[in-house]
Design an enzyme around this catalytic site. Sequence first.
Site, PDB file in Angstrom:
ATOM      1  N   CYS A 171       6.169  45.036 -44.051  1.00  0.00           N
ATOM      2  CA  CYS A 171       7.534  45.235 -44.554  1.00  0.00           C
ATOM      3  C   CYS A 171       7.708  46.554 -45.302  1.00  0.00           C
ATOM      4  CB  CYS A 171       7.970  44.053 -45.413  1.00  0.00           C
ATOM      5  SG  CYS A 171       7.047  43.847 -46.952  1.00  0.00           S
ATOM      6  N   HIS A 214       8.361  41.051 -50.699  1.00  0.00           N
ATOM      7  CA  HIS A 214       8.931  41.368 -49.378  1.00  0.00           C
ATOM      8  C   HIS A 214      10.176  42.219 -49.580  1.00  0.00           C
ATOM      9  CE1 HIS A 214       9.355  40.839 -45.050  1.00  0.00           C
ATOM     10  NE2 HIS A 214      10.650  40.678 -45.240  1.00  0.00           N
ATOM     11  N   HIS A 271      14.343  44.033 -41.429  1.00  0.00           N
ATOM     12  CA  HIS A 271      13.042  44.056 -42.090  1.00  0.00           C
ATOM     13  C   HIS A 271      11.943  43.763 -41.078  1.00  0.00           C
ATOM     14  CE1 HIS A 271      12.783  39.447 -42.352  1.00  0.00           C
ATOM     15  NE2 HIS A 271      13.958  39.695 -41.806  1.00  0.00           N
TER      16      HIS A 271
END
Length: 320
Positions: free
Chosen positions: A232, A281, A293
């Site tokens: 990510c 994240h 993402h």
Amino acid sequence: MKGVTLRKEAIVISSVAAGVLFGGPTLVLAHESPATSNKLNSYDYSQVVRYGHTGSYVSNIQKKLTSLTLYNGAIDGIFGKATEHSVKQFQQLHHLKVDGIVGKRTLTTLSAIQNEQKTYQLGDKNEEVKSFQTKLKALHYYTGHIDGIFGPLTLKAVQEYQEKNKLELSGTLNTATQIHLLSNRNKKGKTLTKIKVQNVQEINNNNIVVNAKNLLGSRYVWGGNTPSGFDCSGFIKYIFEKENILLPRTVNELWNYAKEVQKVGVGDLVFFETYKPGPSHVGVYIGNNQFIHASSSKGVTISNLSGPYWKERYLGAKKV
């Protein structure tokens, strides 16, 4: 106070704290167990602690702030003016609401930074060093390759940075230097080309989103930062570098580097608490309540902020 009974292991509340506590909606960590008293990550993140509170919970906050060189007072478990001032310094450094109150946002950030912070020195090689090389290069101290190797050029850059900013001349990326670097927003050592505000907005709102969408379907790879595979934060770093914007490498570093916004906008970073306390994240908001993402299960994909999984894990948005 009549009618109020505290368990033996509860945090002791001073007379000053009682006046603050029972005069408002403050939550007290009254059931902290000895087994978790030394583990900041074990606390209930819904609790709030502020000026006037006392106990081992406060002591642990003081210890964390001391390890980050932000507090040099006594570890006495008393949330007084010195502790409040240190909390405000921490909040200002990491773009949090500066109110001197340790709530969820402040606690998760403090915990994540303290847990992940360690000293890097000559000979080290890892992704964290690469992130600090990127920051030093953006500030025109480092002239070598962004390779994650703490070599002579990195040492020279760190020493020059420490000297100019009146930090301890250790030649290492210690906690104080890391915090200063992460909070340094264009306090340059040499000439740095300025970008007009309108150009920054244009990059955020258009090019970054286009770069991100062009990578839809790319597979997920832990530690990946190229189109052959992304994690990510590697995904975020890549799409911003396409516009010559250098960012830190890890989610935690991105959280500390970016500036908090009250309302999310297109091109802003959106953060989530997933597999561990604190930000773990990150994605880019693209409008219509959606963000793009690198998902561990789907690769680069588009998700909805209101989806049940993401909604309950959402920490907030920040702008680069």
